[in-house]
Scaffold this motif. Structure first.
Motif: not given
Length: 396
Positions: A275-276, A279, A282-283, A285, A290
């Protein structure tokens, strides 16, 4: 322009950028490297498993095949010449059932075409190399090695400096203006004037190309490579490098096991959409990153084609049990509890407008700019040869 009076700005302080800078500085060019981080090798280069790839996998005649095979040799020579630890243990690529034997034969055919030596092994012969592996057949690829790519990059940076170049850390490129007489590179710490610009910005290479006024025709989509390590009690289950037969439709090699130079056994990487662009978890972003991914014209066809593969990767990402089950196809004795989380990497994968995962190295240029737009694995292995290729294309 003379080979000895050209000024060049190289964007990106990973191994490809530093190799290009060293190649150009060695030809008498005045080189400055611009890197937004405070150290070189901060992203893809410093977050991989350190494998010197052989060139087995790549389409014969492709740039990846030619530059990787040559790069494996030049990387080993570079490490030896500069006192950087490396070795060449070879690796096993294993077929775990009869359905994979045909694909393994095709890999050997590709390797033969690329000049990569390998030996076909039966199950007992494979166990003589890796006693805990289970397979119906395997390729022993003799030229695969291991090296510390971050150490290589730091050495390249030292060589650039010794040849009169500069490595400018903590500087981010904000704009680029190409004129008939040169190129101006705006950074958050002042402007740089040069005859040529070479973009080796990895995860941000398409953005740098757009800053330079080019339409790169591809978008960098980040895929996080998630790793585990084996605990000390189970590290002896793997003696060297053990790989599965890869999916021929994907530029990823599948979850594998690699013993590093320090004896640590890495397991992975899993590959999930990040998402980055940076990244690593998972956290992390980034709304901008995205949005650029999901609005790219190639993203929907990509998602339609590979949604099952993506779902399986996500399932492995969130379940250590599933991750271990994938590894047990290679090494059945490996227990789930042997896995420990390890730092992740992010692969800068170029996607074209049709949704195709760009497989080969990919470049674009204008009169005074050269952009390296797709250089994921095996770019570290091939970095010294990519640098020679770029220098030849520039005539600088």
């Amino acid at each position: 322009m003379s080979r000895t009076d050209t000024s060049v700005v190289v964007v990106g302080g990973g191994i490809v950028g530093m190799a290009v800078a060293r190649e150009l500085a060695g030809s008498g060019n005045r080189v400055r490297v611009v890197e937004k981080e405070t150290a070189v090798a901060a992203h893809q280069t410093g977050r991989n498993s350190g494998v010197i790839h052989s060139g087995l996998y790549y389409k014969p005649g492709s740039l990846k095949a030619r530059l990787c095979v040559a790069g494996a040799d030049s990387m080993k020579r570079f490490a030896a010449d500069h006192g950087i630890a490396y070795d060449v243990p070879g690796k096993l690529v294993v077929a775990t059932d009869d359905r994979q034997v045909g694909a393994l034969r095709e890999l050997q055919r590709r390797g033969d075409a690329n000049g990569v030596p390998s030996t076909w092994l039966g199950p007992a012969e494979a166990r003589a190399v890796e006693p805990h592996v289970r397979c119906v057949a395997a390729l022993h690829v003799h030229s695969t090695g291991r090296v510390d790519y971050a150490a290589v990059t730091r050495t390249l940076a030292d060589l650039v400096a010794s040849q009169g170049g500069e490595v400018l850390l903590g500087r981010q490129v904000t704009w680029i203006d190409e004129t008939s007489s040169g190129v101006v590179v705006g950074t958050d710490h002042g402007d740089l004037h040069a005859d040529l610009l070479v973009n080796c910005a990895g995860l941000h290479s398409d953005r740098v190309a757009r800053l330079g006024g080019l339409d790169p025709g591809v978008r960098i989509v980040p895929f996080r490579g998630e790793y585990h390590e084996l605990d000390e009690a189970h590290a002896d289950l793997v003696q060297g490098l053990v790989y599965p037969v890869p999916d021929p439709d994907l530029p990823f090699l599948g979850v594998h096991l690699t013993r590093g130079l320090d004896g640590t056994v890495h397991a992975g990487p899993n590959a999930v959409l990040a998402a980055a662009r940076e990244g690593y978890g998972w956290t992390t972003v980034s709304g901008r990153d995205l949005l650029e991914t999901v609005t790219w014209s190639g993203f929907r066809p990509l998602a339609r084609t590979y949604w099952r593969t993506g779902a399986a990767e996500v399932a492995r990402s969130v379940s250590r049990r599933r991750f271990a089950a994938a590894l047990r196809r290679l090494v059945p004795e490996l227990p789930t509890e042997a896995l420990r989380p390890a730092p992740a990497g992010v692969r800068a994968q170029a996607i074209d407008r049709s949704g195709r995962l760009v497989d080969d190295f990919h470049f674009a240029r204008s009169a005074r700019q050269f952009h390296v737009l797709n250089a994921p694995s095996p770019a570290a292995t091939a970095s010294l040869e990519i640098a020679r290729h770029v220098a030849a294309e520039l005539g600088a």
